[in-house]
Write an enzyme that holds these catalytic residues in place. Structure first.
Site, PDB file in Angstrom:
ATOM      1  N   TYR A 116       0.845  -1.199   0.000  1.00 53.87           N
ATOM      2  CA  TYR A 116       0.000   0.000   0.000  1.00 53.87           C
ATOM      3  C   TYR A 116       0.886   1.258   0.000  1.00 53.87           C
ATOM      4  O   TYR A 116       1.889   1.313   0.731  1.00 53.87           O
ATOM      5  CB  TYR A 116      -0.887  -0.046   1.247  1.00 53.87           C
ATOM      6  CG  TYR A 116      -1.776   1.151   1.417  1.00 53.87           C
ATOM      7  CD1 TYR A 116      -2.837   1.378   0.542  1.00 53.87           C
ATOM      8  CD2 TYR A 116      -1.569   2.059   2.440  1.00 53.87           C
ATOM      9  CE1 TYR A 116      -3.655   2.478   0.686  1.00 53.87           C
ATOM     10  CE2 TYR A 116      -2.391   3.166   2.604  1.00 53.87           C
ATOM     11  CZ  TYR A 116      -3.429   3.363   1.720  1.00 53.87           C
ATOM     12  OH  TYR A 116      -4.245   4.453   1.871  1.00 53.87           O
ATOM     13  N   ASP A 148      -0.586  -7.725   6.195  1.00 53.28           N
ATOM     14  CA  ASP A 148      -1.689  -6.785   5.979  1.00 53.28           C
ATOM     15  C   ASP A 148      -2.734  -7.530   5.150  1.00 53.28           C
ATOM     16  O   ASP A 148      -2.532  -7.803   3.970  1.00 53.28           O
ATOM     17  CB  ASP A 148      -1.172  -5.532   5.253  1.00 53.28           C
ATOM     18  CG  ASP A 148      -2.268  -4.481   5.058  1.00 53.28           C
ATOM     19  OD1 ASP A 148      -3.458  -4.851   5.006  1.00 53.28           O
ATOM     20  OD2 ASP A 148      -1.925  -3.289   4.925  1.00 53.28           O
TER      21      ASP A 148
HETATM   22  C1  LIG Z   1      -6.288   1.539   2.840  1.00 50.97           C
HETATM   23  C2  LIG Z   1      -5.188   0.641   3.231  1.00 50.97           C
HETATM   24  C3  LIG Z   1      -4.350   0.948   4.310  1.00 50.97           C
HETATM   25  C4  LIG Z   1      -4.483   2.247   5.098  1.00 50.97           C
HETATM   26  O1  LIG Z   1      -5.718   2.337   5.728  1.00 50.97           O
HETATM   27  P1  LIG Z   1      -6.470   3.726   6.120  1.00 50.97           P
HETATM   28  O2  LIG Z   1      -7.674   3.231   6.838  1.00 50.97           O
HETATM   29  O3  LIG Z   1      -6.740   4.446   4.846  1.00 50.97           O
HETATM   30  O4  LIG Z   1      -5.541   4.494   7.000  1.00 50.97           O
HETATM   31  C5  LIG Z   1      -3.353   0.040   4.642  1.00 50.97           C
HETATM   32  N1  LIG Z   1      -3.186  -1.106   3.929  1.00 50.97           N
HETATM   33  C6  LIG Z   1      -3.957  -1.414   2.879  1.00 50.97           C
HETATM   34  C7  LIG Z   1      -3.709  -2.673   2.125  1.00 50.97           C
HETATM   35  C8  LIG Z   1      -4.982  -0.566   2.489  1.00 50.97           C
HETATM   36  O5  LIG Z   1      -5.739  -0.869   1.428  1.00 50.97           O
END
Ligand SMILES: *Cc1c(COP(=O)(O)O)cnc(C)c1O
Length: 403
Positions: free
Chosen positions: A98, A170
């Site tokens: 990301y 993630d």
């Molecule tokens: C959107 C996203 C984030 C960050 O999240 P926010 O809620 O926008 O701070 C982190 N990792 C991935 C894979 C994302 O899609």
């Protein structure tokens, strides 16, 4: 309990006072002491709140974790996970993570707080070569964003554990319904709950789930010390969103399959990136480690930016917007939108060209979604830009950019 049952009942039986079926919203910063040194379990909402705890308990149970923290955004989840490690730690991270994660890693590196190597984690040789004496953690996103590359979690977990590294995944793109990283060897799972977990595009939130008691203890301490925790009302909304997560994921996936199939047959599409396609290089691994292929589809358009711009301006059901995982379909251009925060050289290394378009496929009727894409693709060749100008009225041209 099956995850579907667990989620339908999410937060029930947390109200000892009135037995409400829906978990109560404790919109209170403070809780009165019963006596000196004696509370009913909560004293101050940064340290703990019953509504937040209801969400954290469900997330920990869903993942099979020792505990969870609900945080104020996905990036708060990323920074809280990074804050678990000592200064000078070297991290190895997916090269197509990301954009905000890449930006934070580079920012902390430039401040001298950590070291980071961005590696193609489908290449296990490159991974082992990148390990340094001060490497402590491996940061994986699978499927990756926006090209949906698949990292074999079993394989990277084996490397991480023989080398004593913490494996952080993630899992935002799949949600706990379609992939359980802790069961595949991860130590920590990170979410932007903004996306599928809440699913209604009305909360920005995050979460981290710890696989072991020891990690959970550090996690709870860090979230409280840094104050990155989520607000009670946001937790209450995410708990409501969670109840329908399995149903939503099922419909997202069914629609995404159909959209990917449509795109593979379209003459103006050069490449389709969807792990559910047998032709996707990560298909076999995805089929093994995931319970489904998810709702994200990316593709490369033939004809460059003119065709891309035309498409982004013409969809009517797919809204031109960043983010993903909500019930409504979105279309976006990673190079100038979601991944604009990535350094250009990193973007190039990750293969995110100007021709790539990303779709978050919603839960609408698939006939409407396909019809929308079909009409948007109706590109007047050969000179798309001039033909587009000639074919649209001034009013359409001005509103076109945002619809
Ligand atoms: C959107 C996203 C984030 C960050 O999240 P926010 O809620 O926008 O701070 C982190 N990792 C991935 C894979 C994302 O899609």
């Amino acid at each position: 309990m099956h995850p579907r049952t667990l989620l339908a009942l999410a937060g029930q039986q947390t109200d000892g006072a009135y037995n409400s079926i829906v978990p109560p919203l404790y919109q209170s910063a403070i809780f009165r002491f019963e006596d000196l040194g004696l509370t009913k379990g909560f004293d101050y909402t940064r340290s703990g709140n019953p509504t937040r705890k209801a969400l954290e308990d469900v997330l920990a149970r869903l993942e099979g974790g020792a505990g969870a923290v609900a945080l104020t955004s996905g990036m708060a989840a990323v920074s809280t996970a990074l804050a678990l490690f000592d200064a000078g730690t070297h991290f190895i991270c997916s090269h197509d993570c990301y954009g905000g994660t890449e930006r934070l890693f580079c920012h902390l590196r430039d401040q001298g707080k950590l070291e980071v190597s961005f590696i193609d984690l489908t290449d296990l040789h490159a991974l082992t070569e990148a390990i340094r004496p001060n490497t402590r953690a491996l940061w994986v996103e699978t499927p990756s964003n926006p090209l949906l590359r698949i990292v074999d979690l079993d394989a990277v977990a084996a490397v991480a554990h023989t080398r004593g590294l913490t494996l952080i995944v993630d899992n935002t793109f799949l949600s706990p319904v379609l992939q359980q990283p802790l069961a595949l060897g991860a130590d920590l799972v990170v979410y932007s709950t903004t996306k599928y977990i809440n699913g209604h595009s009305d909360v920005v939130g995050g979460a981290v789930i710890a696989g072991s008691e020891a990690l959970n203890e550090r996690l709870q301490f860090t979230a409280n010390a840094h104050g990155t925790i989520a607000q009670p009302f946001d937790c209450w909304l995410v708990l409501r969103g969670l109840k329908t997560l399995p149903l939503r994921m099922k419909q997202h996936e069914e629609n995404a399959h159909a959209v990917a199939g449509f795109l593979t047959r379209h003459p103006q599409v050069a490449d389709v990136f969807y792990p559910g396609l047998a032709s996707h290089p990560g298909h076999a691994v995805a089929a093994r480690q995931q319970q489904g292929f998810g709702g994200m589809v990316s593709f490369a358009v033939r004809g460059g930016r003119d065709v891309v711009n035309h498409l982004l301006r013409r969809t009517r059901i797919f809204s031109l917007a960043e983010s993903l995982g909500g019930v409504e379909s979105l279309i976006e251009h990673p190079a100038t939108m979601s991944h604009a925060s990535m350094r250009p050289e990193q973007r190039a290394a990750a293969g995110i060209t100007d021709s790539v378009v990303r779709l978050s496929v919603g839960i609408e009727c698939i006939d409407d979604l396909l019809a929308d894409l079909e009409q948007a693709f109706d590109v007047p060749a050969p000179s798309i830009r001039s033909a587009y100008r000639a074919a649209t009225t001034p009013t359409e041209a001005t509103v076109g950019a945002v619809t």
